[in-house]
Design a protein around this motif. Structure first.
Motif, PDB file in Angstrom:
ATOM      1  N   GLY A 115      14.088  -0.717  -0.417  1.00  0.00           N
ATOM      2  CA  GLY A 115      12.671  -0.473  -0.682  1.00  0.00           C
ATOM      3  C   GLY A 115      12.273   0.949  -0.354  1.00  0.00           C
ATOM      4  N   GLY A 116      10.967   1.144  -0.198  1.00  0.00           N
ATOM      5  CA  GLY A 116      10.408   2.484  -0.048  1.00  0.00           C
ATOM      6  C   GLY A 116      10.883   3.226   1.202  1.00  0.00           C
ATOM      7  N   ARG A 172       8.776  -5.739  -5.052  1.00  0.00           N
ATOM      8  CA  ARG A 172       9.179  -6.966  -4.379  1.00  0.00           C
ATOM      9  C   ARG A 172       8.164  -8.021  -4.792  1.00  0.00           C
ATOM     10  NH1 ARG A 172       8.218  -6.799   0.821  1.00  0.00           N
ATOM     11  NH2 ARG A 172       7.378  -4.713   1.008  1.00  0.00           N
ATOM     12  N   LYS A 191      19.577   1.200  -0.222  1.00  0.00           N
ATOM     13  CA  LYS A 191      18.122   1.088  -0.423  1.00  0.00           C
ATOM     14  C   LYS A 191      17.737  -0.339  -0.756  1.00  0.00           C
ATOM     15  CE  LYS A 191      14.471   2.387  -3.707  1.00  0.00           C
ATOM     16  NZ  LYS A 191      13.923   3.368  -4.642  1.00  0.00           N
ATOM     17  N   ASN A 239       3.197   9.699   2.206  1.00  0.00           N
ATOM     18  CA  ASN A 239       4.529  10.005   1.663  1.00  0.00           C
ATOM     19  C   ASN A 239       4.428  10.938   0.466  1.00  0.00           C
ATOM     20  OD1 ASN A 239       5.845   8.242   3.443  1.00  0.00           O
ATOM     21  ND2 ASN A 239       5.606   6.500   2.048  1.00  0.00           N
ATOM     22  N   ASP A 277      13.644   5.585   0.365  1.00  0.00           N
ATOM     23  CA  ASP A 277      13.225   6.784  -0.373  1.00  0.00           C
ATOM     24  C   ASP A 277      12.714   7.846   0.603  1.00  0.00           C
ATOM     25  OD1 ASP A 277      13.789   5.320  -2.613  1.00  0.00           O
ATOM     26  OD2 ASP A 277      11.786   5.375  -3.464  1.00  0.00           O
ATOM     27  N   LYS A 281       2.415  -7.942  -1.990  1.00  0.00           N
ATOM     28  CA  LYS A 281       2.239  -7.163  -3.217  1.00  0.00           C
ATOM     29  C   LYS A 281       1.255  -7.806  -4.196  1.00  0.00           C
ATOM     30  CE  LYS A 281       5.354  -4.066  -1.946  1.00  0.00           C
ATOM     31  NZ  LYS A 281       5.025  -2.649  -1.668  1.00  0.00           N
ATOM     32  N   GLY A 321      15.612  -9.029 -10.452  1.00  0.00           N
ATOM     33  CA  GLY A 321      16.746  -8.262  -9.940  1.00  0.00           C
ATOM     34  C   GLY A 321      16.281  -6.923  -9.420  1.00  0.00           C
ATOM     35  N   TYR A 322      17.251  -6.116  -9.050  1.00  0.00           N
ATOM     36  CA  TYR A 322      16.963  -4.792  -8.514  1.00  0.00           C
ATOM     37  C   TYR A 322      17.765  -3.795  -9.338  1.00  0.00           C
ATOM     38  CZ  TYR A 322      15.911  -1.108  -5.314  1.00  0.00           C
ATOM     39  OH  TYR A 322      15.429   0.051  -4.791  1.00  0.00           O
ATOM     40  N   ASP A 323      17.089  -2.860  -9.984  1.00  0.00           N
ATOM     41  CA  ASP A 323      17.780  -1.974 -10.924  1.00  0.00           C
ATOM     42  C   ASP A 323      17.092  -0.601 -10.897  1.00  0.00           C
ATOM     43  OD1 ASP A 323      18.705  -0.615 -13.202  1.00  0.00           O
ATOM     44  OD2 ASP A 323      18.988  -2.485 -14.319  1.00  0.00           O
ATOM     45  N   GLU A 341      -1.044  -2.086   1.638  1.00  0.00           N
ATOM     46  CA  GLU A 341       0.002  -1.176   1.162  1.00  0.00           C
ATOM     47  C   GLU A 341      -0.009   0.078   2.035  1.00  0.00           C
ATOM     48  OE1 GLU A 341       3.095  -0.865  -0.186  1.00  0.00           O
ATOM     49  OE2 GLU A 341       2.180  -2.112  -1.760  1.00  0.00           O
ATOM     50  N   PRO A 342       0.925   0.166   2.968  1.00  0.00           N
ATOM     51  CA  PRO A 342       0.930   1.302   3.898  1.00  0.00           C
ATOM     52  C   PRO A 342       0.833   2.650   3.185  1.00  0.00           C
ATOM     53  CG  PRO A 342       2.469  -0.374   4.619  1.00  0.00           C
ATOM     54  CD  PRO A 342       1.942  -0.833   3.295  1.00  0.00           C
ATOM     55  N   CYS A 343       1.682   2.888   2.214  1.00  0.00           N
ATOM     56  CA  CYS A 343       1.501   4.061   1.345  1.00  0.00           C
ATOM     57  C   CYS A 343       1.649   3.619  -0.099  1.00  0.00           C
ATOM     58  CB  CYS A 343       2.522   5.165   1.660  1.00  0.00           C
ATOM     59  SG  CYS A 343       2.342   6.557   0.521  1.00  0.00           S
ATOM     60  N   GLY A 344       2.841   3.101  -0.421  1.00  0.00           N
ATOM     61  CA  GLY A 344       3.144   2.783  -1.814  1.00  0.00           C
ATOM     62  C   GLY A 344       3.785   4.002  -2.439  1.00  0.00           C
ATOM     63  N   LEU A 345       4.885   3.769  -3.124  1.00  0.00           N
ATOM     64  CA  LEU A 345       5.545   4.879  -3.820  1.00  0.00           C
ATOM     65  C   LEU A 345       5.474   4.695  -5.326  1.00  0.00           C
ATOM     66  CD1 LEU A 345       8.660   5.167  -1.498  1.00  0.00           C
ATOM     67  CD2 LEU A 345       6.809   6.827  -1.715  1.00  0.00           C
ATOM     68  N   HIS A 385       6.376   2.010   8.615  1.00  0.00           N
ATOM     69  CA  HIS A 385       6.297   1.950   7.153  1.00  0.00           C
ATOM     70  C   HIS A 385       5.645   0.650   6.709  1.00  0.00           C
ATOM     71  CE1 HIS A 385       8.753   5.567   6.374  1.00  0.00           C
ATOM     72  NE2 HIS A 385       9.256   5.262   7.555  1.00  0.00           N
TER      73      HIS A 385
HETATM   74  N1  LIG Z   1      13.330  -4.602  -8.536  1.00  0.00           N
HETATM   75  C1  LIG Z   1      13.391  -3.289  -8.301  1.00  0.00           C
HETATM   76  N2  LIG Z   1      14.302  -2.520  -8.925  1.00  0.00           N
HETATM   77  C2  LIG Z   1      14.369  -1.182  -8.665  1.00  0.00           C
HETATM   78  N3  LIG Z   1      13.574  -0.542  -7.789  1.00  0.00           N
HETATM   79  C3  LIG Z   1      12.666  -1.283  -7.143  1.00  0.00           C
HETATM   80  C4  LIG Z   1      12.507  -2.675  -7.353  1.00  0.00           C
HETATM   81  N4  LIG Z   1      11.518  -3.131  -6.562  1.00  0.00           N
HETATM   82  C5  LIG Z   1      11.062  -2.072  -5.881  1.00  0.00           C
HETATM   83  N5  LIG Z   1      11.761  -0.946  -6.221  1.00  0.00           N
HETATM   84  C6  LIG Z   1      11.632   0.392  -5.662  1.00  0.00           C
HETATM   85  O1  LIG Z   1      11.548   0.255  -4.235  1.00  0.00           O
HETATM   86  C7  LIG Z   1      10.571   1.171  -3.748  1.00  0.00           C
HETATM   87  C8  LIG Z   1       9.383   0.390  -3.212  1.00  0.00           C
HETATM   88  O2  LIG Z   1       8.598   1.245  -2.478  1.00  0.00           O
HETATM   89  P1  LIG Z   1       7.114   0.907  -2.024  1.00  0.00           P
HETATM   90  O3  LIG Z   1       6.653   2.078  -1.268  1.00  0.00           O
HETATM   91  O4  LIG Z   1       6.308   0.552  -3.196  1.00  0.00           O
HETATM   92  O5  LIG Z   1       7.205  -0.433  -1.176  1.00  0.00           O
HETATM   93  P2  LIG Z   1       7.964  -1.062   0.108  1.00  0.00           P
HETATM   94  O6  LIG Z   1       7.091  -2.218   0.382  1.00  0.00           O
HETATM   95  O7  LIG Z   1       9.378  -1.286  -0.175  1.00  0.00           O
HETATM   96  O8  LIG Z   1       7.890   0.042   1.248  1.00  0.00           O
HETATM   97  C9  LIG Z   1       7.213   0.165   2.523  1.00  0.00           C
HETATM   98  O9  LIG Z   1       7.528   1.500   2.962  1.00  0.00           O
HETATM   99  C10 LIG Z   1       7.127   2.503   2.032  1.00  0.00           C
HETATM  100  C11 LIG Z   1       7.626   3.836   2.535  1.00  0.00           C
HETATM  101  O10 LIG Z   1       6.846   4.360   3.556  1.00  0.00           O
HETATM  102  C12 LIG Z   1       5.618   2.481   1.815  1.00  0.00           C
HETATM  103  O11 LIG Z   1       5.303   3.383   0.763  1.00  0.00           O
HETATM  104  C13 LIG Z   1       5.166   1.066   1.445  1.00  0.00           C
HETATM  105  O12 LIG Z   1       3.749   1.025   1.366  1.00  0.00           O
HETATM  106  C14 LIG Z   1       5.703   0.054   2.435  1.00  0.00           C
HETATM  107  O13 LIG Z   1       5.312  -1.267   2.092  1.00  0.00           O
HETATM  108  C15 LIG Z   1      10.227   2.082  -4.901  1.00  0.00           C
HETATM  109  O14 LIG Z   1      11.145   3.154  -4.944  1.00  0.00           O
HETATM  110  C16 LIG Z   1      10.423   1.160  -6.123  1.00  0.00           C
HETATM  111  O15 LIG Z   1      10.654   1.865  -7.309  1.00  0.00           O
END
Ligand SMILES: Nc1ncnc2c1ncn2[C@@H]1O[C@H](COP(=O)(O)OP(=O)(O)O[C@H]2O[C@H](CO)[C@@H](O)[C@H](O)[C@H]2O)[C@@H](O)[C@H]1O
Length: 471
Positions: A19-20, A291, A17, A238, A23, A296, A345-347, A368-372, A155
């Motif tokens: 990003g989103g 990110r 993973k 989503n 998920d 963002k 970092g990423y955690d 923001e296409p959806c945002g999670l 996405h």
């Molecule tokens: N430093 C960190 N440490 C731990 N976890 C981190 C992190 N930074 C981000 N995350 C996690 O990464 C995911 C980010 O998901 P988002 O939907 O917000 O954005 P992303 O731009 O990656 O996805 C793209 O695809 C998704 C899925 O369709 C859309 O929702 C979105 O709008 C689109 O930009 C979340 O699970 C978040 O908790």
């Protein structure tokens, strides 16, 4: 009747993973199963995936998959079938998943492999540019007697997989594919563009974003294509995976809680303060989990931090991204010790703790296409403060007078990502936090809203059925 779907992507939670996307790809098989859809997921065999999957079986071999040797390994993603493209020449590398000089080759091979096995499935579902050539391979090189329908999900239209014309020869597509309604894109090759042209249906991850990308401001050059194919574009929001994001059962939280027992969140807030070295107090604690990029709105956030601190609030931020934004945020943390803390970092577990302990999450995205993270915030009583765009606009109900009177408000929305509008939203959230009954009501409304996959799973299933004539 069960429909079989091959879902192809460059990442899938919990195996890999960034990003989103991960998920959503990880959650789809469970989301679709109740609607009569059996999903097999195909991802690249990065080293992390090789380590995480056990008991694989070789189900197919290629001597020459776009010039490299490859195998397809069968494994499981939870309860569901997983296919891993084991092509060491392309994927057995240290470093990040993307931004390698031969990305075109790596993800063309993923797409080619998908198209080669697609004939065993009713639907091929490609996610983002890395899988987007798969519908094009089906269209130009399909040998299947049985027609496999294709769906292309966007996405994030900002990432398009655009390369020079010289790579075309390496794609092993017929010459006719290098055309305006094929893979050609502004004199080069466009992966996402090719998938959007070739797929039977296009989806994106919220209704508002589906409308936005028909306009130049959001379409990033693809607005004309999207507008021309608008009858085939669907916005499906989503959901969240309740097995991963549930404050009642989340192992990453020192104190688990429910909408009825919000007092238990306090221990999580104390844990966040401790972990981030923030002052311990009962004033509002904001978080950001993101990110660190222009998309963002993180540059706008930087301009609002003085006001946030002056308003008596604190910020715990987790993220990584552009170097100049990381530096600006770290400088703000140095200026305001105890009030602003930044973890670069990423955690994954820490992101859960922040959702379960902070009072509000800031998401000032330009698009923001959806945002999670706002959905996780809603489920965890971490009130979202969001820009009114894309899926953020569709999923957060602004705490205006009418929504408060109707008892439906779940967060705060602001206009375009600017110092003025984000600052105003932060001040509104701080003022609402000072009224505990009001704040609790907003938290509870969010926690009780339905962001499960049930409705969206049904919409994907209906789409597949309409494409395969089984509706
Ligand atoms: N430093 C960190 N440490 C731990 N976890 C981190 C992190 N930074 C981000 N995350 C996690 O990464 C995911 C980010 O998901 P988002 O939907 O917000 O954005 P992303 O731009 O990656 O996805 C793209 O695809 C998704 C899925 O369709 C859309 O929702 C979105 O709008 C689109 O930009 C979340 O699970 C978040 O908790």
């Amino acid at each position: 009747m069960t429909l079989s779907v091959l879902s192809v992507a460059s990442e899938a939670f919990p195996l890999v993973k960034t990003g989103g996307l991960a998920d959503v790809v990880g959650a789809l098989p469970d989301a679709l199963a109740p609607h009569g859809v059996a999903t097999t997921t195909l991802i690249p065999g990065y080293p992390a995936v090789g380590k995480a999957v056990k008991g694989t079986k070789v189900v197919r071999r290629w001597r020459d998959l776009l010039g490299v040797e490859a195998r397809l390994l069968g494994a499981r993603l939870g309860e569901h079938p997983l296919l891993v493209l084991d092509a060491p020449a392309l994927f057995a590398r240290a470093g990040g998943l993307y931004d390698q000089t031969d990305d075109w080759h790596r993800f063309a091979a993923l797409s080619r492999a998908a198209a080669d096995v697609a004939e065993g499935f009713d639907v091929l579902h490609a996610h983002d540019w890395q899988a987007a050539l798969a519908p094009a391979y089906l269209r130009y090189c399909g040998t299947a007697q049985r027609r496999t329908a294709s769906v292309m999900t966007v996405h994030n239209i900002a990432f398009q997989g655009q390369f020079g014309a010289e790579i075309f020869a390496g794609l092993d597509l017929p010459d006719e594919a290098y055309a305006i309604d094929g893979v050609e894109y502004y004199g080069g090759v466009g992966f996402l563009k090719a998938g959007l042209e070739a797929a039977d249906a296009i989806t994106t991850v919220s209704p508002t974003y589906a409308a936005e990308i028909r306009e130049p401001r959001f379409g990033m050059g693809l607005e004309g294509l999207i507008d021309t194919r608008r009858d085939r574009v669907h916005g499906i929001v989503n959901g969240i995976d309740p097995a991963v994001w549930n404050p009642e059962t989340d192992a990453a939280l020192p104190s688990r809680f429910t909408a009825r027992a919000l007092g238990r969140r306090k221990a999580n807030k104390r844990a966040v303060e401790k972990m981030f070295g923030l002052d311990r107090d009962d004033g509002p604690l904001f978080t950001v989990i993101s990110r660190l990029t222009w998309q963002k709105g993180m540059d706008v956030l930087v301009t609002c931090l003085d006001e946030l601190v002056a308003g008596g609030a604190r910020l715990a931020l987790l993220g990584s991204g552009d170097a100049h934004l990381e530096a600006a945020l770290l400088a703000a943390a140095a200026r305001y010790p105890g009030r602003i803390a930044v973890r670069i970092g990423y955690d994954e577990p820490l992101s859960h703790l922040l959702q379960g302990g902070a009072d509000a999450i800031l998401i000032p995205s330009r698009f923001e296409p959806c945002g999670l993270t706002q959905l996780y915030g809603l489920a965890y009583g971490c009130v979202p403060v969001v820009a009114r765009t894309g899926g953020l606009a569709d999923t957060v109900i602004d705490a205006n007078e009418a929504a408060l009177a109707a008892g439906v408000a779940t967060g705060f929305q602001h206009g375009e990502a600017s110092h003025h509008s984000l600052g105003h939203a932060i001040r509104r959230a701080i003022a609402a936090y000072a009224r505990p009954d009001l704040w609790c009501a907003i938290q509870r409304n969010g926690m009780r809203a339905d962001f499960s996959w049930s409705e969206s799973g049904r919409r994907y299933a209906d789409l597949y059925k309409s494409l395969t004539g089984t509706a």
